[in-house]
Design a protein around this motif. Sequence first.
Motif, PDB file in Angstrom:
ATOM      1  N   TYR A  15      54.684  35.670   5.570  1.00 14.62           N
ATOM      2  CA  TYR A  15      54.232  36.636   6.642  1.00 14.62           C
ATOM      3  C   TYR A  15      52.788  36.539   6.974  1.00 14.62           C
ATOM      4  O   TYR A  15      52.235  36.557   8.045  1.00 14.62           O
ATOM      5  N   SER A  16      51.913  35.690   6.108  1.00 10.36           N
ATOM      6  CA  SER A  16      50.572  35.467   6.527  1.00 10.36           C
ATOM      7  C   SER A  16      50.650  34.408   7.630  1.00 10.36           C
ATOM      8  O   SER A  16      49.432  34.542   8.295  1.00 10.36           O
ATOM      9  N   TRP A  17      51.386  33.630   7.706  1.00  6.47           N
ATOM     10  CA  TRP A  17      51.324  32.780   9.012  1.00  6.47           C
ATOM     11  C   TRP A  17      51.375  33.444  10.410  1.00  6.47           C
ATOM     12  O   TRP A  17      50.964  33.042  11.367  1.00  6.47           O
ATOM     13  N   TYR A  18      52.052  34.551  10.180  1.00  4.89           N
ATOM     14  CA  TYR A  18      52.018  35.292  11.492  1.00  4.89           C
ATOM     15  C   TYR A  18      50.990  36.434  11.448  1.00  4.89           C
ATOM     16  O   TYR A  18      50.093  36.809  12.386  1.00  4.89           O
ATOM     17  N   LEU A  19      50.799  37.164  10.252  1.00  9.41           N
ATOM     18  CA  LEU A  19      49.990  38.432  10.206  1.00  9.41           C
ATOM     19  C   LEU A  19      48.390  37.901  10.136  1.00  9.41           C
ATOM     20  O   LEU A  19      47.634  38.769  10.321  1.00  9.41           O
ATOM     21  N   GLY A  20      48.387  36.791   9.634  1.00  9.26           N
ATOM     22  CA  GLY A  20      46.873  36.433   9.433  1.00  9.26           C
ATOM     23  C   GLY A  20      46.430  36.194  10.936  1.00  9.26           C
ATOM     24  O   GLY A  20      45.269  37.002  11.466  1.00  9.26           O
ATOM     25  N   PRO A  21      46.682  35.567  11.962  1.00 10.16           N
ATOM     26  CA  PRO A  21      46.308  35.506  13.410  1.00 10.16           C
ATOM     27  C   PRO A  21      46.426  36.965  14.012  1.00 10.16           C
ATOM     28  O   PRO A  21      45.324  37.455  14.855  1.00 10.16           O
ATOM     29  N   ILE A  22      47.458  37.625  13.532  1.00 15.58           N
ATOM     30  CA  ILE A  22      47.724  39.076  14.512  1.00 15.58           C
ATOM     31  C   ILE A  22      46.584  39.977  13.923  1.00 15.58           C
ATOM     32  O   ILE A  22      45.948  40.526  14.832  1.00 15.58           O
ATOM     33  N   ASN A  23      46.132  39.859  12.707  1.00 14.85           N
ATOM     34  CA  ASN A  23      45.143  40.788  12.295  1.00 14.85           C
ATOM     35  C   ASN A  23      43.616  40.365  12.666  1.00 14.85           C
ATOM     36  O   ASN A  23      42.794  40.995  12.647  1.00 14.85           O
ATOM     37  N   SER A  24      43.679  38.893  12.987  1.00 13.87           N
ATOM     38  CA  SER A  24      42.460  38.414  13.195  1.00 13.87           C
ATOM     39  C   SER A  24      41.983  38.993  14.685  1.00 13.87           C
ATOM     40  O   SER A  24      40.843  39.062  15.193  1.00 13.87           O
ATOM     41  N   LEU A  25      43.181  39.118  15.300  1.00 16.44           N
ATOM     42  CA  LEU A  25      42.831  39.931  16.674  1.00 16.44           C
ATOM     43  C   LEU A  25      42.865  41.305  16.704  1.00 16.44           C
ATOM     44  O   LEU A  25      41.902  41.614  17.372  1.00 16.44           O
ATOM     45  N   ASN A  26      43.415  41.733  15.945  1.00 16.11           N
ATOM     46  CA  ASN A  26      43.092  43.315  15.662  1.00 16.11           C
ATOM     47  C   ASN A  26      41.948  43.804  15.129  1.00 16.11           C
ATOM     48  O   ASN A  26      41.372  44.510  15.574  1.00 16.11           O
ATOM     49  N   GLU A  27      41.655  43.268  13.924  1.00 14.71           N
ATOM     50  CA  GLU A  27      40.520  43.730  13.316  1.00 14.71           C
ATOM     51  C   GLU A  27      39.362  43.265  13.698  1.00 14.71           C
ATOM     52  O   GLU A  27      38.230  43.848  13.371  1.00 14.71           O
ATOM     53  N   TYR A  28      39.112  41.698  13.933  1.00 15.76           N
ATOM     54  CA  TYR A  28      38.099  41.251  14.000  1.00 15.76           C
ATOM     55  C   TYR A  28      37.722  40.867  15.567  1.00 15.76           C
ATOM     56  O   TYR A  28      36.558  40.354  15.826  1.00 15.76           O
ATOM     57  N   GLY A  29      38.448  41.253  16.573  1.00 19.84           N
ATOM     58  CA  GLY A  29      38.324  40.839  17.981  1.00 19.84           C
ATOM     59  C   GLY A  29      38.225  39.454  18.403  1.00 19.84           C
ATOM     60  O   GLY A  29      37.764  39.112  19.251  1.00 19.84           O
ATOM     61  N   HIS A  30      38.795  38.756  17.554  1.00 16.39           N
ATOM     62  CA  HIS A  30      39.017  37.093  18.170  1.00 16.39           C
ATOM     63  C   HIS A  30      39.939  36.853  19.111  1.00 16.39           C
ATOM     64  O   HIS A  30      40.616  37.983  19.396  1.00 16.39           O
ATOM     65  N   ASN A  31      39.807  35.873  19.658  1.00 19.11           N
ATOM     66  CA  ASN A  31      40.727  35.600  20.981  1.00 19.11           C
ATOM     67  C   ASN A  31      41.518  34.358  20.401  1.00 19.11           C
ATOM     68  O   ASN A  31      41.375  33.346  19.746  1.00 19.11           O
ATOM     69  N   LEU A  32      42.933  34.488  21.028  1.00 21.74           N
ATOM     70  CA  LEU A  32      43.760  33.433  20.902  1.00 21.74           C
ATOM     71  C   LEU A  32      43.548  32.098  21.663  1.00 21.74           C
ATOM     72  O   LEU A  32      42.560  32.345  22.632  1.00 21.74           O
ATOM     73  N   LEU A  33      43.696  30.996  21.016  1.00 25.52           N
ATOM     74  CA  LEU A  33      43.153  29.591  21.521  1.00 25.52           C
ATOM     75  C   LEU A  33      41.823  29.636  21.519  1.00 25.52           C
ATOM     76  O   LEU A  33      41.288  28.483  21.910  1.00 25.52           O
ATOM     77  N   ASP A  34      40.952  30.359  20.945  1.00 27.55           N
ATOM     78  CA  ASP A  34      39.649  30.277  21.074  1.00 27.55           C
ATOM     79  C   ASP A  34      39.310  30.066  19.674  1.00 27.55           C
ATOM     80  O   ASP A  34      38.595  29.027  18.980  1.00 27.55           O
ATOM     81  N   ASN A  35      39.518  31.239  18.781  1.00 28.48           N
ATOM     82  CA  ASN A  35      39.010  31.065  17.349  1.00 28.48           C
ATOM     83  C   ASN A  35      40.152  31.545  16.290  1.00 28.48           C
ATOM     84  O   ASN A  35      39.882  31.876  15.222  1.00 28.48           O
ATOM     85  N   VAL A  36      41.589  31.809  17.012  1.00 24.78           N
ATOM     86  CA  VAL A  36      42.715  31.897  16.151  1.00 24.78           C
ATOM     87  C   VAL A  36      43.683  30.850  16.661  1.00 24.78           C
ATOM     88  O   VAL A  36      44.183  30.998  17.382  1.00 24.78           O
ATOM     89  N   PRO A  37      43.886  30.033  15.287  1.00 20.27           N
ATOM     90  CA  PRO A  37      44.835  29.326  15.507  1.00 20.27           C
ATOM     91  C   PRO A  37      46.381  29.721  15.109  1.00 20.27           C
ATOM     92  O   PRO A  37      46.298  30.689  14.322  1.00 20.27           O
ATOM     93  N   SER A  38      47.380  29.115  15.341  1.00 22.27           N
ATOM     94  CA  SER A  38      48.516  29.641  15.025  1.00 22.27           C
ATOM     95  C   SER A  38      49.831  28.233  15.191  1.00 22.27           C
ATOM     96  O   SER A  38      49.639  27.466  15.947  1.00 22.27           O
ATOM     97  N   GLN A  39      50.494  28.019  13.983  1.00 18.63           N
ATOM     98  CA  GLN A  39      51.312  26.879  14.187  1.00 18.63           C
ATOM     99  C   GLN A  39      52.501  27.330  14.486  1.00 18.63           C
ATOM    100  O   GLN A  39      53.602  26.708  14.564  1.00 18.63           O
ATOM    101  N   TYR A  40      52.891  28.767  14.854  1.00 21.38           N
ATOM    102  CA  TYR A  40      54.265  28.910  15.362  1.00 21.38           C
ATOM    103  C   TYR A  40      54.361  29.423  16.793  1.00 21.38           C
ATOM    104  O   TYR A  40      55.257  30.054  17.206  1.00 21.38           O
ATOM    105  N   GLY A  41      53.177  29.250  17.552  1.00 26.16           N
ATOM    106  CA  GLY A  41      53.165  29.690  18.871  1.00 26.16           C
ATOM    107  C   GLY A  41      52.455  30.943  19.084  1.00 26.16           C
ATOM    108  O   GLY A  41      51.861  31.486  18.298  1.00 26.16           O
TER     109      GLY A  41
END
Length: 167
Positions: free
Chosen positions: A15-41
């Motif tokens: 779950y960490s491979w999905y929840l890590g990027p999701i929580n980075s967006l939710n809690e820390y206000g990061h942006n996808l493709l900027d500072n949140v990588p994802s190996q699953y899309g």
Amino acid sequence: SKIFLLSSSKDIFHYSWYLGPINSLNEYGHNLLDNVPSQYGYLSILLIHKLSLLTNLQSTDLLILMIFSFFIFFYVIFFKKIKSLINLPYSIVALFLSFLVFANLGFNTLSGAMFIPSSSVYRFLPSLFAIIIFTKLINSPNYKNIFIFLLFFLISLFWSFESSFFI
């Protein structure tokens, strides 16, 4: 569904491979493709992120709910397809499909891959739709089927990068 889905053990590591990027967006206000990588899309992560903001549910609960919903949706599609091909009573087909689809929870200490987001229908359901639409497109080529196939192909491409190879 209670026996096969809700009472099953969940593999926390995957779950960490999905929840890590999701929580980075939710809690820390990061942006996808900027500072949140994802190996699953990105679309699968963005969907959970937006739904968690919309519903005020925790991302973990929402991810499990989405996987559960995708399994039920997959089961209904699979049931209709099998029932159209085989003339058996509904109860036999339902029992067979329940064991086939939902009973891969593992044996003894070996856990199954049913609730692991990276190897379940949560990862590959959009690409399965694209393949189903592609077979319809081959059998009856028209603009509607072409448009629906391209739509599901794009969704599955952004949903999970491996889905494009799967299609």
